[in-house]
Design an enzyme around this catalytic site. Structure first.
Site, PDB file in Angstrom:
ATOM      1  N   GLN A 168      39.059  36.895  37.736  1.00  0.00           N
ATOM      2  CA  GLN A 168      37.673  36.473  37.540  1.00  0.00           C
ATOM      3  C   GLN A 168      37.573  35.421  36.442  1.00  0.00           C
ATOM      4  OE1 GLN A 168      35.243  39.644  36.052  1.00  0.00           O
ATOM      5  NE2 GLN A 168      33.316  38.655  36.579  1.00  0.00           N
ATOM      6  N   GLY A 169      37.154  34.220  36.787  1.00  0.00           N
ATOM      7  CA  GLY A 169      37.002  33.144  35.807  1.00  0.00           C
ATOM      8  C   GLY A 169      35.565  32.995  35.367  1.00  0.00           C
TER       9      GLY A 169
ATOM     10  N   SER B 257      34.098  34.233  31.531  1.00  0.00           N
ATOM     11  CA  SER B 257      33.932  33.971  30.095  1.00  0.00           C
ATOM     12  C   SER B 257      34.754  32.776  29.630  1.00  0.00           C
ATOM     13  CB  SER B 257      34.352  35.207  29.289  1.00  0.00           C
ATOM     14  OG  SER B 257      33.492  36.295  29.551  1.00  0.00           O
TER      15      SER B 257
ATOM     16  N   SER C  41      41.153  38.836  33.174  1.00  0.00           N
ATOM     17  CA  SER C  41      41.994  40.006  33.427  1.00  0.00           C
ATOM     18  C   SER C  41      43.073  39.706  34.459  1.00  0.00           C
ATOM     19  CB  SER C  41      41.129  41.166  33.922  1.00  0.00           C
ATOM     20  OG  SER C  41      40.175  41.534  32.960  1.00  0.00           O
TER      21      SER C  41
ATOM     22  N   GLU D 178      30.513  44.551  39.497  1.00  0.00           N
ATOM     23  CA  GLU D 178      31.535  44.839  38.482  1.00  0.00           C
ATOM     24  C   GLU D 178      31.106  46.008  37.604  1.00  0.00           C
ATOM     25  OE1 GLU D 178      34.033  42.636  34.892  1.00  0.00           O
ATOM     26  OE2 GLU D 178      32.200  41.707  35.653  1.00  0.00           O
TER      27      GLU D 178
END
Length: 401
Positions: free
Chosen positions: A135-136, A138, A170, A252
């Protein structure tokens, strides 16, 4: 598999139970180590061949995503049938066949926002565990205020060109693909964000693991240097990514909350306390103050799980998770932190070890779990952000000017 009607649950249960008992590898009954989690993907090293066999068997029936439509590789189960499947898996104490950001987060928003071509391309590979996603979201300057992200995405005619940096990604070093928020319009904040997918082996992508205080490195800082992305990998409308981003965050938070975070090496706080603190004449934990705090925590945890189940049932009856998942995610973080702290306290000196033969593997895992739990207040949306969501979207409160 027979085609059971949605109301023929007894027959479906009997067929499901028989299939699971015949196909669940008995070797998987042993506790699963942290490095054995079945994430799938091209880089996955299967330490236990039966874990891969279990994934393949479940994926063949679409049961890694049991309620997704069959045309995209899912199981096509009704809500009632899915509940039966979950019950039968719990009865066997079966390991998860697949642990996947693709199943938990990306897949649901692709079903909602993607084109038919994108669904056919990406969803079956998620179900089979062939593609591992990261997941891109932050960035170093865009954490709690995610909409201030600056990773730049330029239109180059036949492709997009991406430059920028993400952080706390992550398992980026283990992922095959990334779903990424990028800025496609610098004149607007929320309305200038788009949602794109691209291969982590693309030239210009670099993932660097970040070592945490717990000793593990599940997160990475990720860099994009002139990364070319085909235009057909834009999901939804150009500059319409913020709506997708918010929807994905709801999924999420729902999954983080439902999992309860876990950790602690599998040790029971009650058993650890009885062993280290002793018991009284009635077999209770001897330390009355600790016993009272543990009892209060246990009651909160039980009430929490009942609330999670109710929220899951409500979300399946409606159109997916609501803003109320922010309440659950906030509570889940707080309770996991309390639980891991109670465990370390119960273990006493045995809960303070970091290495050495004087400590068991479970005892060494306890302080690491406690330290790791500090991040629960940040990941999936900080506790402060979740409280703001609750105030505005659940309670209907307005900001005072």
């Amino acid at each position: 598999m027979a085609d059971f009607g949605a109301t023929d649950l007894d027959a479906f249960r009997a067929d499901t139970r028989a299939w699971l008992e015949a196909n669940y590898p008995k070797s998987l009954n042993a506790p699963m180590g942290e490095d054995e989690a079945p994430w799938g993907g091209r880089k996955m090293v299967w330490k236990n061949p039966d874990a891969k066999l279990w994934l393949d068997r479940m994926a063949e029936r679409g049961w890694t995503a049991p309620m997704w439509p069959k045309e995209y590789g899912g199981g096509g189960l009704s809500k009632a049938q899915n509940k039966v499947l979950e019950q039968e898996l719990r009865r066997l104490k079966a390991r998860p066949a697949l642990m996947s950001f693709g199943v938990w987060m990306l897949g649901p928003v692709l079903l909602e926002y993607a084109t038919e071509e994108q669904k056919q391309r990406f969803l079956p590979a998620i179900v089979r565990g062939e593609t591992r996603w990261c997941q891109g979201y932050s960035e170093p300057g865009a954490g709690s205020d995610l909409a201030s992200l600056q990773t730049k995405c330029e239109d180059k005619g036949d492709h997009y060109l991406i430059n920028g940096q993400k952080v706390w990604t992550s398992y980026a070093d283990q992922a095959d693909w990334i779903f990424c928020l990028v800025r496609t319009d610098t004149s607007k904040k929320h309305e200038g964000i788009s949602f794109v997918l691209f291969d982590m082996t693309s030239p210009g992508v670099e993932a660097r693991p970040i070592k945490l205080i717990s000793g593990s490195s599940p997160f990475c800082e990720t860099f994009f240097d002139n990364v070319k992305v085909p235009k057909e990998q834009l999901v939804g409308k150009l500059n319409g990514g913020w709506d997708i981003a918010k929807r994905l965050l709801q999924y999420e938070r729902q999954n983080i909350s439902a999992s309860g975070f876990g950790g602690g090496g599998g040790l029971s706080v009650v058993e650890a306390a009885k062993k280290e603190l002793g018991v009284d004449s009635e077999g209770r934990i001897a330390d009355g103050d600790f016993r009272a705090r543990l009892a209060a925590h246990s009651m909160d945890a039980h009430a929490f799980m009942l609330t999670v189940r109710r929220a899951e049932a409500e979300s399946k009856q409606g159109s997916g998770p609501s803003a109320a998942v922010s309440i659950i995610k906030y509570a889940a973080a707080k309770m996991n932190q309390e639980r891991t702290e109670l465990l370390v306290e119960a273990l006493g000196l045995q809960g303070l070890g970091w290495s050495g033969e004087d400590f068991s593997a479970e005892e060494l895992a306890a302080p690491r779990a406690m330290l790791r739990a500090k991040g629960n207040s940040i990941e999936g949306g900080t506790s402060e952000v979740n409280l703001n969501v609750v105030a505005k979207r659940v309670l209907g409160l307005l900001d005072h000017q």
